[in-house]
Design a protein around this motif. Structure first.
Motif, PDB file in Angstrom:
ATOM      1  N   THR A  12     -39.077  78.632  93.767  1.00 25.66           N
ATOM      2  CA  THR A  12     -39.552  77.727  94.805  1.00 25.66           C
ATOM      3  C   THR A  12     -38.749  77.990  96.070  1.00 25.66           C
ATOM      4  OG1 THR A  12     -40.046  76.083  93.136  1.00 25.66           O
ATOM      5  CG2 THR A  12     -39.858  75.296  95.394  1.00 25.66           C
ATOM      6  N   THR A  13     -39.418  78.065  97.197  1.00 24.04           N
ATOM      7  CA  THR A  13     -38.726  78.252  98.464  1.00 24.04           C
ATOM      8  C   THR A  13     -38.959  77.034  99.329  1.00 24.04           C
ATOM      9  OG1 THR A  13     -40.601  79.271  99.558  1.00 24.04           O
ATOM     10  CG2 THR A  13     -39.126  80.752  98.353  1.00 24.04           C
ATOM     11  N   PHE A  14     -38.120  76.904 100.369  1.00 24.31           N
ATOM     12  CA  PHE A  14     -38.286  75.781 101.273  1.00 24.31           C
ATOM     13  C   PHE A  14     -39.638  75.841 101.955  1.00 24.31           C
ATOM     14  CE2 PHE A  14     -33.509  76.125 101.454  1.00 24.31           C
ATOM     15  CZ  PHE A  14     -33.321  75.126 100.534  1.00 24.31           C
ATOM     16  N   ALA A  15     -40.121  77.043 102.274  1.00 31.96           N
ATOM     17  CA  ALA A  15     -41.417  77.176 102.936  1.00 31.96           C
ATOM     18  C   ALA A  15     -42.529  76.656 102.031  1.00 31.96           C
ATOM     19  CB  ALA A  15     -41.665  78.633 103.307  1.00 31.96           C
ATOM     20  N   GLN A  16     -42.435  76.906 100.728  1.00 32.83           N
ATOM     21  CA  GLN A  16     -43.453  76.429  99.792  1.00 32.83           C
ATOM     22  C   GLN A  16     -43.371  74.924  99.622  1.00 32.83           C
ATOM     23  OE1 GLN A  16     -42.170  78.733  96.431  1.00 32.83           O
ATOM     24  NE2 GLN A  16     -43.964  80.059  96.553  1.00 32.83           N
ATOM     25  N   GLU A  17     -42.184  74.413  99.482  1.00 33.61           N
ATOM     26  CA  GLU A  17     -41.999  73.006  99.135  1.00 33.61           C
ATOM     27  C   GLU A  17     -41.854  72.092 100.345  1.00 33.61           C
ATOM     28  OE1 GLU A  17     -42.072  71.479  96.146  1.00 33.61           O
ATOM     29  OE2 GLU A  17     -42.580  73.355  95.191  1.00 33.61           O
ATOM     30  N   GLY A  18     -41.324  72.611 101.440  1.00 32.58           N
ATOM     31  CA  GLY A  18     -41.163  71.804 102.630  1.00 32.58           C
ATOM     32  C   GLY A  18     -40.009  70.819 102.591  1.00 32.58           C
ATOM     33  N   ARG A  19     -39.193  70.868 101.582  1.00 28.89           N
ATOM     34  CA  ARG A  19     -38.032  69.982 101.515  1.00 28.89           C
ATOM     35  C   ARG A  19     -36.916  70.703 100.755  1.00 28.89           C
ATOM     36  NH1 ARG A  19     -42.026  68.643  98.363  1.00 28.89           N
ATOM     37  NH2 ARG A  19     -41.677  68.326  96.173  1.00 28.89           N
ATOM     38  N   PRO A  20     -35.683  70.441 101.140  1.00 29.59           N
ATOM     39  CA  PRO A  20     -34.565  71.164 100.533  1.00 29.59           C
ATOM     40  C   PRO A  20     -34.229  70.665  99.125  1.00 29.59           C
ATOM     41  CG  PRO A  20     -33.777  69.639 102.187  1.00 29.59           C
ATOM     42  CD  PRO A  20     -35.272  69.587 102.239  1.00 29.59           C
ATOM     43  N   LEU A  21     -33.655  71.551  98.363  1.00 26.23           N
ATOM     44  CA  LEU A  21     -33.151  71.244  97.027  1.00 26.23           C
ATOM     45  C   LEU A  21     -31.723  70.736  97.155  1.00 26.23           C
ATOM     46  CD1 LEU A  21     -33.481  71.963  93.778  1.00 26.23           C
ATOM     47  CD2 LEU A  21     -31.839  73.713  94.432  1.00 26.23           C
ATOM     48  N   PHE A  22     -31.350  69.760  96.326  1.00 27.64           N
ATOM     49  CA  PHE A  22     -29.952  69.348  96.261  1.00 27.64           C
ATOM     50  C   PHE A  22     -29.538  69.185  94.816  1.00 27.64           C
ATOM     51  CE2 PHE A  22     -32.311  65.380  96.866  1.00 27.64           C
ATOM     52  CZ  PHE A  22     -31.734  64.496  95.976  1.00 27.64           C
ATOM     53  N   LEU A  23     -28.247  69.342  94.579  1.00 22.85           N
ATOM     54  CA  LEU A  23     -27.678  69.138  93.249  1.00 22.85           C
ATOM     55  C   LEU A  23     -27.356  67.667  93.079  1.00 22.85           C
ATOM     56  CD1 LEU A  23     -25.105  72.085  93.090  1.00 22.85           C
ATOM     57  CD2 LEU A  23     -27.538  72.124  92.559  1.00 22.85           C
ATOM     58  N   MET A  24     -27.326  67.220  91.832  1.00 17.18           N
ATOM     59  CA  MET A  24     -26.938  65.839  91.536  1.00 17.18           C
ATOM     60  C   MET A  24     -26.138  65.830  90.247  1.00 17.18           C
ATOM     61  SD  MET A  24     -29.213  62.404  90.809  1.00 17.18           S
ATOM     62  CE  MET A  24     -29.701  62.143  92.494  1.00 17.18           C
ATOM     63  N   SER A  25     -25.073  65.033  90.233  1.00 14.00           N
ATOM     64  CA  SER A  25     -24.307  64.844  89.001  1.00 14.00           C
ATOM     65  C   SER A  25     -25.259  64.356  87.918  1.00 14.00           C
ATOM     66  CB  SER A  25     -23.203  63.805  89.205  1.00 14.00           C
ATOM     67  OG  SER A  25     -22.261  64.218  90.146  1.00 14.00           O
ATOM     68  N   ALA A  26     -25.294  65.057  86.792  1.00 16.75           N
ATOM     69  CA  ALA A  26     -26.233  64.738  85.718  1.00 16.75           C
ATOM     70  C   ALA A  26     -26.043  63.321  85.184  1.00 16.75           C
ATOM     71  CB  ALA A  26     -26.104  65.754  84.593  1.00 16.75           C
ATOM     72  N   CYS A  27     -24.814  62.829  85.187  1.00 19.98           N
ATOM     73  CA  CYS A  27     -24.569  61.477  84.679  1.00 19.98           C
ATOM     74  C   CYS A  27     -25.289  60.429  85.514  1.00 19.98           C
ATOM     75  CB  CYS A  27     -23.076  61.178  84.612  1.00 19.98           C
ATOM     76  SG  CYS A  27     -22.237  61.219  86.208  1.00 19.98           S
ATOM     77  N   LEU A  28     -25.533  60.723  86.793  1.00 23.36           N
ATOM     78  CA  LEU A  28     -26.236  59.782  87.661  1.00 23.36           C
ATOM     79  C   LEU A  28     -27.709  59.649  87.298  1.00 23.36           C
ATOM     80  CD1 LEU A  28     -24.715  60.769  91.117  1.00 23.36           C
ATOM     81  CD2 LEU A  28     -24.190  58.732  89.744  1.00 23.36           C
ATOM     82  N   ALA A  29     -28.233  60.632  86.589  1.00 21.16           N
ATOM     83  CA  ALA A  29     -29.634  60.610  86.168  1.00 21.16           C
ATOM     84  C   ALA A  29     -29.793  60.136  84.729  1.00 21.16           C
ATOM     85  CB  ALA A  29     -30.250  62.000  86.328  1.00 21.16           C
ATOM     86  N   GLY A  30     -28.701  59.626  84.148  1.00 23.59           N
ATOM     87  CA  GLY A  30     -28.781  59.084  82.800  1.00 23.59           C
ATOM     88  C   GLY A  30     -28.350  60.027  81.698  1.00 23.59           C
ATOM     89  N   THR A  31     -27.944  61.243  82.029  1.00 26.12           N
ATOM     90  CA  THR A  31     -27.463  62.179  81.018  1.00 26.12           C
ATOM     91  C   THR A  31     -26.104  61.706  80.505  1.00 26.12           C
ATOM     92  OG1 THR A  31     -28.598  63.995  82.126  1.00 26.12           O
ATOM     93  CG2 THR A  31     -26.853  64.591  80.569  1.00 26.12           C
ATOM     94  N   CYS A  32     -25.954  61.644  79.218  1.00 24.45           N
ATOM     95  CA  CYS A  32     -24.706  61.167  78.602  1.00 24.45           C
ATOM     96  C   CYS A  32     -23.691  62.307  78.561  1.00 24.45           C
ATOM     97  CB  CYS A  32     -24.985  60.616  77.210  1.00 24.45           C
ATOM     98  SG  CYS A  32     -25.955  59.105  77.253  1.00 24.45           S
ATOM     99  N   CYS A  33     -23.066  62.551  79.719  1.00 24.88           N
ATOM    100  CA  CYS A  33     -22.089  63.634  79.819  1.00 24.88           C
ATOM    101  C   CYS A  33     -20.770  63.162  80.436  1.00 24.88           C
ATOM    102  CB  CYS A  33     -22.660  64.796  80.624  1.00 24.88           C
ATOM    103  SG  CYS A  33     -23.222  64.362  82.276  1.00 24.88           S
ATOM    104  N   ALA A  34     -20.628  61.873  80.689  1.00 21.21           N
ATOM    105  CA  ALA A  34     -19.382  61.341  81.245  1.00 21.21           C
ATOM    106  C   ALA A  34     -18.264  61.473  80.210  1.00 21.21           C
ATOM    107  CB  ALA A  34     -19.557  59.882  81.661  1.00 21.21           C
ATOM    108  N   TYR A  35     -17.033  61.360  80.659  1.00 21.33           N
ATOM    109  CA  TYR A  35     -15.891  61.572  79.757  1.00 21.33           C
ATOM    110  C   TYR A  35     -15.953  60.680  78.525  1.00 21.33           C
ATOM    111  CZ  TYR A  35     -13.548  57.246  81.094  1.00 21.33           C
ATOM    112  OH  TYR A  35     -13.240  55.927  81.264  1.00 21.33           O
ATOM    113  N   ASP A  36     -16.516  59.473  78.669  1.00 23.65           N
ATOM    114  CA  ASP A  36     -16.563  58.530  77.540  1.00 23.65           C
ATOM    115  C   ASP A  36     -17.813  58.695  76.679  1.00 23.65           C
ATOM    116  OD1 ASP A  36     -18.507  57.507  79.228  1.00 23.65           O
ATOM    117  OD2 ASP A  36     -17.550  55.541  79.460  1.00 23.65           O
ATOM    118  N   GLY A  37     -18.612  59.717  76.964  1.00 19.77           N
ATOM    119  CA  GLY A  37     -19.823  59.981  76.192  1.00 19.77           C
ATOM    120  C   GLY A  37     -21.050  59.267  76.714  1.00 19.77           C
ATOM    121  N   GLY A  38     -20.908  58.491  77.749  1.00 20.31           N
ATOM    122  CA  GLY A  38     -22.034  57.760  78.326  1.00 20.31           C
ATOM    123  C   GLY A  38     -22.527  58.412  79.604  1.00 20.31           C
ATOM    124  N   ALA A  39     -23.398  57.694  80.278  1.00 23.99           N
ATOM    125  CA  ALA A  39     -23.896  58.110  81.586  1.00 23.99           C
ATOM    126  C   ALA A  39     -23.155  57.296  82.641  1.00 23.99           C
ATOM    127  CB  ALA A  39     -25.402  57.869  81.673  1.00 23.99           C
TER     128      ALA A  39
END
Length: 180
Positions: A12-39
């Motif tokens: 996917t390119t910016f020209a195709q999508e028209g908006r930039p990609l950004f990274l996000m901490s997976a724990c913020l999206a509910g992935t249980c990867c925090a040090y305590d095993g939770g999100a």
């Protein structure tokens, strides 16, 4: 669907999508990867049109989930990058190399995917953007950046703390106007 590829598996390119990609901490999206095993305690919902790639630098650096709580002792992420301080667990184990490995891997993903920046979990020794723990293991917060946030900043990426992100504004948000 991979956040960096279209439904036909072409990049996917910016020209195709028209908006930039950004990274996000997976724990913020509910992935249980925090040090305590939770999100993260405060999950973040990206905007409906957002292009996001989830990352967990600590796991990508080889640390397990759950894992011992760690803090940067004696400085911040920039100091870790420059070899002046270390990341230690509350038991005294040096986990600096895992934090550096995860930060470098996150940077490679940001560069390869064309990301413009990242929304990261503040207070983390990896992802802290504005505040991190002070290294005393008493949960005292001080201004500073985690290892991954520092590496992204040093390489020209914008980082936004989870509590600063506004899904109603396209990422990256416009920089604040300089004071008069």
């Amino acid at each position: 669907m991979d956040a960096t590829r279209g439904t036909d598996n072409t990049p996917t390119t910016f020209a195709q999508e028209g908006r930039p990609l950004f990274l996000m901490s997976a724990c913020l999206a509910g992935t249980c990867c925090a040090y305590d095993g939770g999100a993260a305690k405060e999950e973040v919902a990206p905007g409906a049109d957002a292009r996001v790639r989830l990352v967990c630098p600590e796991v990508m650096g080889g640390l397990p989930t759950p894992r011992d709580r760690a803090e940067i002792v004696g400085g911040d992420g920039f100091d870790v990058l420059d070899g002046r301080v270390r990341v230690l667990t509350h038991r005294g184990e040096d986990v600096t190399e895992a934090y550096l490995a995860g930060a470098r891997r996150t940077l490679r993903i940001a560069q390869a995917s064309g990301a413009v920046g990242a929304v990261l979990q503040d207070y983390s020794p990896s992802c802290g953007c504005r505040q991190i723990s002070d290294g005393t293991f008493r949960r005292n917060r001080v201004p500073g950046q985690g290892v991954t946030a520092a590496l992204l900043l040093r390489n020209g990426f914008q980082v936004v703390a989870h509590h600063e992100y506004d899904a109603s504004i396209p990422f990256p948000p416009a920089p604040a106007a300089p004071p008069d």
